[in-house]
Motif scaffolding. Sequence first.
Motif, mmCIF file in Angstrom:
data_model
loop_
_atom_site.group_PDB
_atom_site.id
_atom_site.type_symbol
_atom_site.label_atom_id
_atom_site.label_comp_id
_atom_site.label_asym_id
_atom_site.label_seq_id
_atom_site.Cartn_x
_atom_site.Cartn_y
_atom_site.Cartn_z
ATOM 1 N N GLY A 1 43.935 44.260 29.126
ATOM 2 C CA GLY A 1 44.170 42.846 29.420
ATOM 3 C C GLY A 1 44.266 42.635 30.919
ATOM 4 N N HIS A 2 44.398 41.367 31.326
ATOM 5 C CA HIS A 2 44.542 41.066 32.753
ATOM 6 C C HIS A 2 45.791 41.725 33.315
ATOM 7 C CE1 HIS A 2 41.275 38.303 32.996
ATOM 8 N NE2 HIS A 2 41.840 37.317 32.316
ATOM 9 N N VAL B 1 50.064 40.639 32.347
ATOM 10 C CA VAL B 1 50.264 40.065 31.009
ATOM 11 C C VAL B 1 51.376 40.777 30.234
ATOM 12 C CG1 VAL B 1 47.901 39.152 30.800
ATOM 13 C CG2 VAL B 1 48.401 41.473 30.010
ATOM 14 N N ALA C 1 47.004 39.294 25.899
ATOM 15 C CA ALA C 1 46.544 38.070 26.538
ATOM 16 C C ALA C 1 47.749 37.172 26.759
ATOM 17 C CB ALA C 1 45.520 37.366 25.636
ATOM 18 N N THR C 2 47.653 36.293 27.757
ATOM 19 C CA THR C 2 48.695 35.287 27.940
ATOM 20 C C THR C 2 47.987 33.969 28.184
ATOM 21 O OG1 THR C 2 48.796 35.948 30.279
ATOM 22 C CG2 THR C 2 50.504 36.812 28.856
ATOM 23 N N ARG D 1 46.628 32.893 32.934
ATOM 24 C CA ARG D 1 45.891 32.379 31.786
ATOM 25 C C ARG D 1 44.694 33.292 31.479
ATOM 26 N NH1 ARG D 1 44.380 27.344 28.913
ATOM 27 N NH2 ARG D 1 42.339 27.867 28.098
ATOM 28 N N THR D 2 44.627 33.729 30.260
ATOM 29 C CA THR D 2 43.488 34.530 29.807
ATOM 30 C C THR D 2 42.471 33.568 29.201
ATOM 31 O OG1 THR D 2 45.027 36.328 29.255
ATOM 32 C CG2 THR D 2 42.797 36.491 28.365
ATOM 33 N N SER D 3 41.214 33.681 29.603
ATOM 34 C CA SER D 3 40.200 32.765 29.076
ATOM 35 C C SER D 3 39.647 33.282 27.754
ATOM 36 C CB SER D 3 39.049 32.614 30.079
ATOM 37 O OG SER D 3 38.297 33.813 30.124
ATOM 38 N N PHE E 1 36.968 35.928 28.287
ATOM 39 C CA PHE E 1 37.485 37.282 28.520
ATOM 40 C C PHE E 1 37.835 37.945 27.186
ATOM 41 C CE2 PHE E 1 40.852 40.356 29.247
ATOM 42 C CZ PHE E 1 40.370 41.083 30.327
ATOM 43 N N ILE E 2 38.511 37.206 26.337
ATOM 44 C CA ILE E 2 38.900 37.746 25.018
ATOM 45 C C ILE E 2 37.642 38.145 24.243
ATOM 46 C CG2 ILE E 2 39.964 37.194 22.771
ATOM 47 C CD1 ILE E 2 41.867 35.290 24.308
ATOM 48 N N LYS F 1 40.188 42.214 35.844
ATOM 49 C CA LYS F 1 39.862 40.817 36.159
ATOM 50 C C LYS F 1 38.793 40.305 35.218
ATOM 51 C CE LYS F 1 40.632 39.341 40.905
ATOM 52 N NZ LYS F 1 40.907 40.567 41.679
ATOM 53 N N LYS G 1 48.168 35.083 39.617
ATOM 54 C CA LYS G 1 47.410 36.303 39.308
ATOM 55 C C LYS G 1 48.322 37.518 39.408
ATOM 56 C CE LYS G 1 42.899 34.962 39.209
ATOM 57 N NZ LYS G 1 42.760 34.245 37.984
#
Length: 325
Positions: free
Chosen positions: A192-193, A196, A107-108, A113-115, A118-119, A248, A222
């Motif tokens: 992850g996205h 990242v 994650a970042t 930005r990872t929400s 999402f996590i 995503k 993105k």
Amino acid sequence: MPINSFSLHLMQALIYKSTGNWYSAKLEDGNFVQARIKGKFKIDGITSTNPIAVGDIVEVEMENELEQTAMIIEIYERRNYINRKSPHQKYQHQIVAANLDQTLLFATIREPRTSQGFIDRFLIASEAYHIPAVIVFNKADVYRKKEMDVYEVWKHMYEAVGYKVFLISMEKNEGVRNVIDELKGKVTLISGHSGVGKSTFINAILPQLQLRTEEVSGWSGKGMHTTTFAEMYDLPGGGQIIDTPGVKEFGLVDISKQELSHYFPEMRVLINDCQFNNCLHLEEPDCAVKDAVRNEKIHPLRYISYCGILATIEEKRSPSKPPRR
Ligand SMILES: Nc1nc2c(ncn2[C@@H]2O[C@H](COP(=O)(O)OP(=O)(O)OP(=O)(O)O)[C@@H](O)[C@H]2O)c(=O)[nH]1
Ligand SMILES: [Mg+2]
Ligand SMILES: [Zn+2]
């Protein structure tokens, strides 16, 4: 070994890469073959867009020894797997990988930005199959005070639940060793996205690979989906790591409203104390989960996330089938 299976050249193999129709499979002697599916596969009674995934153990029949091609004729039962809703076909699942010892969520908090949602969705998918999850926050070098504050909150929140949390910078080579130490002797899925730093991390462990990595495209923040297929790599110290394309969204599959709190470890331990055994921990009286939120035993952000995810779960009509028109 039965004589006929010897003459048919049946062999067990492990899937390292899937590129659509062809699978790269490693035989027990260490050699790789390119394998295809023979006939139709229906596995675990689920409809997935990919019947065989990286990490699957299969039985292959050599087709052409010279060209090292083979047919996959059987798939062994999976110990576990991570699946998500197919981003293209709503009623189909996509198996990300099978037979895992742990998942590593990259994650970042900036670029991209990872929400928290999402996590949490990813953690739920891991919990559903009892696969331990580790959370790695990468790109610490670009975090300002604002992002560091978010990190501190999340670190304490997830550690309290029982997850290992790491803060690293691939760019500055900070904290990376500690994460590599977690991989020894295990099969690890990294997800992850896009953008990242998943492939950057694997390149640091296996520099000879030189996986393609790409800068996060400027204004949108993105990633660009540099990795396009999941692929497994052997680690020098034993164990394997599976690189995957960035995702995503992490659409949950087959989890009912009733079940959801079972996949929040801090809630799971309390649900027997709720007055109603079908408590959703919303408006019901004598709810042990809500009491724990009030007493700060459950982090409010996790409870809010739970409510948010609960609201997105559609109760099923019939399993994995589209509604009739
Ligand atoms: N500032 C900074 N940049 C990083 C760090 N780690 C990776 N990057 C950069 O982030 C970009 C994306 O990295 P990748 O490794 O391609 O990301 P990925 O997660 O594999 O992305 P996909 O393959 O698209 O899913 C690259 O330009 C990396 O150099 C870091 O710790 N700090
Ligand atoms: Mg990548
Ligand atoms: Zn309750």
